[in-house]
Design a protein around this motif. Structure first.
Motif, PDB file in Angstrom:
ATOM      1  N   ALA A  21       1.460  -1.026   0.204  1.00 56.08           N
ATOM      2  CA  ALA A  21      -0.096  -0.052  -0.174  1.00 56.08           C
ATOM      3  C   ALA A  21       1.266   1.630  -0.208  1.00 56.08           C
ATOM      4  O   ALA A  21       0.455   2.135  -0.480  1.00 56.08           O
ATOM      5  N   LYS A  22       1.821   1.238   0.417  1.00 57.54           N
ATOM      6  CA  LYS A  22       3.160   2.469   0.907  1.00 57.54           C
ATOM      7  C   LYS A  22       3.402   2.721   0.039  1.00 57.54           C
ATOM      8  O   LYS A  22       3.581   3.806  -0.960  1.00 57.54           O
ATOM      9  N   VAL A  23       4.005   1.986  -1.077  1.00 57.47           N
ATOM     10  CA  VAL A  23       4.824   1.865  -2.537  1.00 57.47           C
ATOM     11  C   VAL A  23       3.578   2.440  -3.475  1.00 57.47           C
ATOM     12  O   VAL A  23       3.958   3.084  -4.106  1.00 57.47           O
ATOM     13  N   GLU A  24       2.379   1.702  -3.377  1.00 56.03           N
ATOM     14  CA  GLU A  24       1.479   2.371  -4.383  1.00 56.03           C
ATOM     15  C   GLU A  24       1.322   3.566  -4.127  1.00 56.03           C
ATOM     16  O   GLU A  24       1.135   4.811  -4.602  1.00 56.03           O
ATOM     17  N   GLN A  25       1.482   4.144  -2.593  1.00 58.84           N
ATOM     18  CA  GLN A  25       0.926   5.810  -2.475  1.00 58.84           C
ATOM     19  C   GLN A  25       2.625   6.621  -3.161  1.00 58.84           C
ATOM     20  O   GLN A  25       1.915   7.635  -3.219  1.00 58.84           O
ATOM     21  N   PHE A  30       4.529  10.161  -6.802  1.00 61.40           N
ATOM     22  CA  PHE A  30       6.016   9.961  -8.152  1.00 61.40           C
ATOM     23  C   PHE A  30       5.028  10.409  -9.508  1.00 61.40           C
ATOM     24  O   PHE A  30       5.439  11.966  -9.946  1.00 61.40           O
ATOM     25  N   HIS A  31       3.852  10.340  -9.826  1.00 58.76           N
ATOM     26  CA  HIS A  31       3.187  10.145 -10.549  1.00 58.76           C
ATOM     27  C   HIS A  31       2.976  12.231 -10.479  1.00 58.76           C
ATOM     28  O   HIS A  31       3.452  13.209 -11.379  1.00 58.76           O
ATOM     29  N   GLY A  32       2.363  12.478  -9.426  1.00 61.81           N
ATOM     30  CA  GLY A  32       2.093  13.611  -9.190  1.00 61.81           C
ATOM     31  C   GLY A  32       3.289  14.792  -9.851  1.00 61.81           C
ATOM     32  O   GLY A  32       3.086  15.844 -10.386  1.00 61.81           O
ATOM     33  N   ARG A  33       4.430  14.414  -8.689  1.00 60.00           N
ATOM     34  CA  ARG A  33       5.105  15.263  -9.151  1.00 60.00           C
ATOM     35  C   ARG A  33       5.674  15.590 -10.076  1.00 60.00           C
ATOM     36  O   ARG A  33       6.205  16.712 -10.576  1.00 60.00           O
ATOM     37  N   LEU A  34       6.164  14.279 -11.533  1.00 65.16           N
ATOM     38  CA  LEU A  34       7.185  14.135 -12.637  1.00 65.16           C
ATOM     39  C   LEU A  34       5.627  14.860 -13.032  1.00 65.16           C
ATOM     40  O   LEU A  34       5.634  16.080 -14.226  1.00 65.16           O
ATOM     41  N   LYS A  35       4.289  15.035 -13.225  1.00 69.93           N
ATOM     42  CA  LYS A  35       3.360  16.113 -13.874  1.00 69.93           C
ATOM     43  C   LYS A  35       3.334  17.817 -13.821  1.00 69.93           C
ATOM     44  O   LYS A  35       3.761  18.173 -14.340  1.00 69.93           O
ATOM     45  N   GLU A  36       3.635  17.339 -11.695  1.00 68.38           N
ATOM     46  CA  GLU A  36       3.674  18.827 -11.804  1.00 68.38           C
ATOM     47  C   GLU A  36       5.747  19.333 -12.304  1.00 68.38           C
ATOM     48  O   GLU A  36       4.825  21.211 -12.763  1.00 68.38           O
ATOM     49  N   ARG A  37       6.393  19.112 -12.782  1.00 63.24           N
ATOM     50  CA  ARG A  37       7.603  19.337 -13.247  1.00 63.24           C
ATOM     51  C   ARG A  37       7.232  19.011 -15.001  1.00 63.24           C
ATOM     52  O   ARG A  37       8.293  18.989 -15.027  1.00 63.24           O
ATOM     53  N   GLY A  38       6.527  18.710 -15.925  1.00 57.00           N
ATOM     54  CA  GLY A  38       6.424  18.347 -17.158  1.00 57.00           C
ATOM     55  C   GLY A  38       7.189  17.289 -17.542  1.00 57.00           C
ATOM     56  O   GLY A  38       7.610  17.725 -18.587  1.00 57.00           O
ATOM     57  N   PHE A  39       7.318  16.258 -15.885  1.00 55.33           N
ATOM     58  CA  PHE A  39       7.360  15.407 -16.767  1.00 55.33           C
ATOM     59  C   PHE A  39       6.540  14.006 -17.365  1.00 55.33           C
ATOM     60  O   PHE A  39       5.673  14.264 -16.606  1.00 55.33           O
ATOM     61  N   LYS A  40       7.217  12.760 -18.442  1.00 59.31           N
ATOM     62  CA  LYS A  40       5.725  11.734 -17.939  1.00 59.31           C
ATOM     63  C   LYS A  40       5.701  10.840 -17.105  1.00 59.31           C
ATOM     64  O   LYS A  40       7.101  10.233 -16.869  1.00 59.31           O
ATOM     65  N   SER A  41       5.258   9.842 -17.028  1.00 59.61           N
ATOM     66  CA  SER A  41       4.923   8.837 -16.391  1.00 59.61           C
ATOM     67  C   SER A  41       5.044   7.511 -17.718  1.00 59.61           C
ATOM     68  O   SER A  41       4.796   7.520 -18.211  1.00 59.61           O
ATOM     69  N   THR A  42       6.131   6.987 -16.895  1.00 63.16           N
ATOM     70  CA  THR A  42       5.896   5.194 -18.144  1.00 63.16           C
ATOM     71  C   THR A  42       6.551   3.980 -17.608  1.00 63.16           C
ATOM     72  O   THR A  42       5.755   4.332 -16.173  1.00 63.16           O
ATOM     73  N   GLY A  43       5.793   3.418 -18.237  1.00 64.96           N
ATOM     74  CA  GLY A  43       6.285   1.492 -17.269  1.00 64.96           C
ATOM     75  C   GLY A  43       7.274   1.618 -16.624  1.00 64.96           C
ATOM     76  O   GLY A  43       7.742   1.071 -15.855  1.00 64.96           O
ATOM     77  N   ALA A  49      10.500   2.977 -10.144  1.00 64.26           N
ATOM     78  CA  ALA A  49      10.424   3.531  -8.756  1.00 64.26           C
ATOM     79  C   ALA A  49       9.894   2.013  -7.903  1.00 64.26           C
ATOM     80  O   ALA A  49      10.073   2.049  -6.342  1.00 64.26           O
ATOM     81  N   ALA A  50       9.442   1.411  -8.766  1.00 62.99           N
ATOM     82  CA  ALA A  50       8.219   0.607  -7.018  1.00 62.99           C
ATOM     83  C   ALA A  50       9.787  -0.701  -6.569  1.00 62.99           C
ATOM     84  O   ALA A  50       9.846  -0.537  -5.769  1.00 62.99           O
ATOM     85  N   HIS A  74      13.862  -5.911 -19.780  1.00 59.22           N
ATOM     86  CA  HIS A  74      14.046  -4.325 -21.063  1.00 59.22           C
ATOM     87  C   HIS A  74      15.324  -3.757 -20.197  1.00 59.22           C
ATOM     88  O   HIS A  74      15.764  -2.952 -21.641  1.00 59.22           O
ATOM     89  N   VAL A  75      14.713  -3.128 -18.772  1.00 58.90           N
ATOM     90  CA  VAL A  75      15.207  -1.738 -19.002  1.00 58.90           C
ATOM     91  C   VAL A  75      16.651  -2.004 -19.079  1.00 58.90           C
ATOM     92  O   VAL A  75      17.788  -3.031 -18.659  1.00 58.90           O
ATOM     93  N   GLY A  76      17.630  -0.643 -19.236  1.00 59.52           N
ATOM     94  CA  GLY A  76      18.302  -0.299 -19.049  1.00 59.52           C
ATOM     95  C   GLY A  76      19.456   0.258 -18.092  1.00 59.52           C
ATOM     96  O   GLY A  76      18.412   1.002 -17.573  1.00 59.52           O
ATOM     97  N   TYR A  77      20.842   0.322 -18.051  1.00 55.81           N
ATOM     98  CA  TYR A  77      21.571   1.036 -16.975  1.00 55.81           C
ATOM     99  C   TYR A  77      21.050   2.654 -16.935  1.00 55.81           C
ATOM    100  O   TYR A  77      21.137   3.910 -16.277  1.00 55.81           O
ATOM    101  N   ALA A  78      20.827   3.162 -18.211  1.00 56.14           N
ATOM    102  CA  ALA A  78      21.177   4.615 -18.468  1.00 56.14           C
ATOM    103  C   ALA A  78      19.283   4.967 -18.096  1.00 56.14           C
ATOM    104  O   ALA A  78      19.137   5.831 -17.184  1.00 56.14           O
ATOM    105  N   THR A  79      18.343   3.960 -18.070  1.00 56.62           N
ATOM    106  CA  THR A  79      16.757   4.547 -17.292  1.00 56.62           C
ATOM    107  C   THR A  79      16.726   4.516 -16.284  1.00 56.62           C
ATOM    108  O   THR A  79      16.679   5.238 -15.202  1.00 56.62           O
ATOM    109  N   ILE A  80      17.838   3.609 -15.410  1.00 56.26           N
ATOM    110  CA  ILE A  80      18.038   3.463 -14.018  1.00 56.26           C
ATOM    111  C   ILE A  80      19.109   4.901 -12.925  1.00 56.26           C
ATOM    112  O   ILE A  80      18.167   5.297 -12.007  1.00 56.26           O
ATOM    113  N   TYR A  81      19.810   5.356 -14.057  1.00 54.99           N
ATOM    114  CA  TYR A  81      20.559   6.126 -13.033  1.00 54.99           C
ATOM    115  C   TYR A  81      19.555   7.925 -14.055  1.00 54.99           C
ATOM    116  O   TYR A  81      19.644   8.390 -12.961  1.00 54.99           O
ATOM    117  N   ARG A  82      18.747   7.895 -15.274  1.00 57.47           N
ATOM    118  CA  ARG A  82      17.785   9.000 -15.198  1.00 57.47           C
ATOM    119  C   ARG A  82      16.699   8.857 -14.741  1.00 57.47           C
ATOM    120  O   ARG A  82      16.146   9.800 -13.943  1.00 57.47           O
TER     121      ARG A  82
END
Lengths: 167, 167
Positions: A21-25, A30-43, A49-50, A74-82
DNA sequence: TTCCCTGCAAAAGTTTTGCACTACT
DNA sequence: AGTAGTGCAAAACTTTTGCAGGGAA
């Protein structure tokens, strides 16, 4: 009055996995703050994050990468760091540099704390001591500097390793 | 009695270049300790140690390399790093890891101290506060751990940068 | 004379970046 | 559709290591 510096006490916090539940929260935050800052949420961002919040604190990028790939190979190191950088910008994680070469990442909690690191088993104990906090302000005042942040790291043997060292 | 914790005071030490005589002395010490440990003295090691002690504290490997090459353009990075490691083994320098990626090296002095690092100009101020030292022992005792070493780093703006920040 | 030491270059370890492609919004 | 995000590989950066040649004891 009998209260002296010692009475301030030291509290240590247990670090560990967050409940689903906490993870969901956290992800929602994260979604909210991304949006605030003009970034997208992605899978990928959600997966990273999860896993990060599920694992608990003080993960290295490598550990996180390995865990994330169990879920999404499929996830690469670059995406982890980013994504780690994004989580940091969103104030959802702190980046720590203990004595290792590699950085470790910790879920941002409510309150500041310092760290004890066991040099034998690598265990990390978080603690907080008000008197220690106060003294650092005193030092800063005496040096004539403005204190923005600080780092107290104690290195040694944790109680378990002390025991086995005695054998 | 009016003496309270505050009276412990904070002393800051000036860091800076050593006099030529002091440098000579340090090099002689280096020679002795190398011999004790079965290592040889060489021209390069002397050059590197001399430049290191002349420069004063908190140099990075890169800065040291640049300075050494002004004196002896033949010296390679490998020798810089190998000699820094030797100086460390000889207890003549400490290796510090502040928040930068690269390590910084400091001539081993007589007494332990902590650091304030200016986030704007990079200035490093050494200080010592007995009460702070004592409190860390208290924390260690309360956590049930054995304290081997510790690190206190304060980050902020030094007095000069505070002034210019006010403009 | 014997090894240790040195310089170079290449490797290693962590993190960042360029680029063509993918997928959110 | 348009722009930001992704994966891969390559680059960047700091530090270490292998090796052939050079120098201290």
């Amino acid at each position: 009055m009998a209260r002296n510096a010692e009475t301030t006490g030291t509290s240590s916090t247990a670090v560990g996995r967050l409940s689903p539940a906490k993870v969901e929260q956290k992800i929602a935050e994260f979604h909210g703050r991304l949006k605030e800052r003009g970034f997208k949420s992605t899978g990928q961002r959600d997966d990273i994050a999860a896993v990060f919040f599920e694992l608990g604190r003080h993960v290295s990028a490598e550990e996180l990468y390995d865990e994330v790939r169990k879920r999404n190979p499929h996830v690469g190191y670059a995406t982890i760091y980013r994504t780690l950088k994004l989580l940091k910008e969103c104030d959802l994680l702190y980046e720590r540099h203990f004595d290792d070469a590699q950085a470790r990442y910790e879920a941002a909690g409510e309150q500041h704390h310092d760290h004890f690191i066991c040099e034998r088993c690598g265990r990390i104990i978080e603690f907080k001591n008000d008197e220690l906090e106060r003294l650092q302000q005193v030092v800063a005042r005496e040096l004539g500097v403005a204190l923005l942040r600080h780092k107290v790291e104690l290195y040694g043997l944790c109680s378990d390793c002390r025991k086995s060292a005695r054998n």
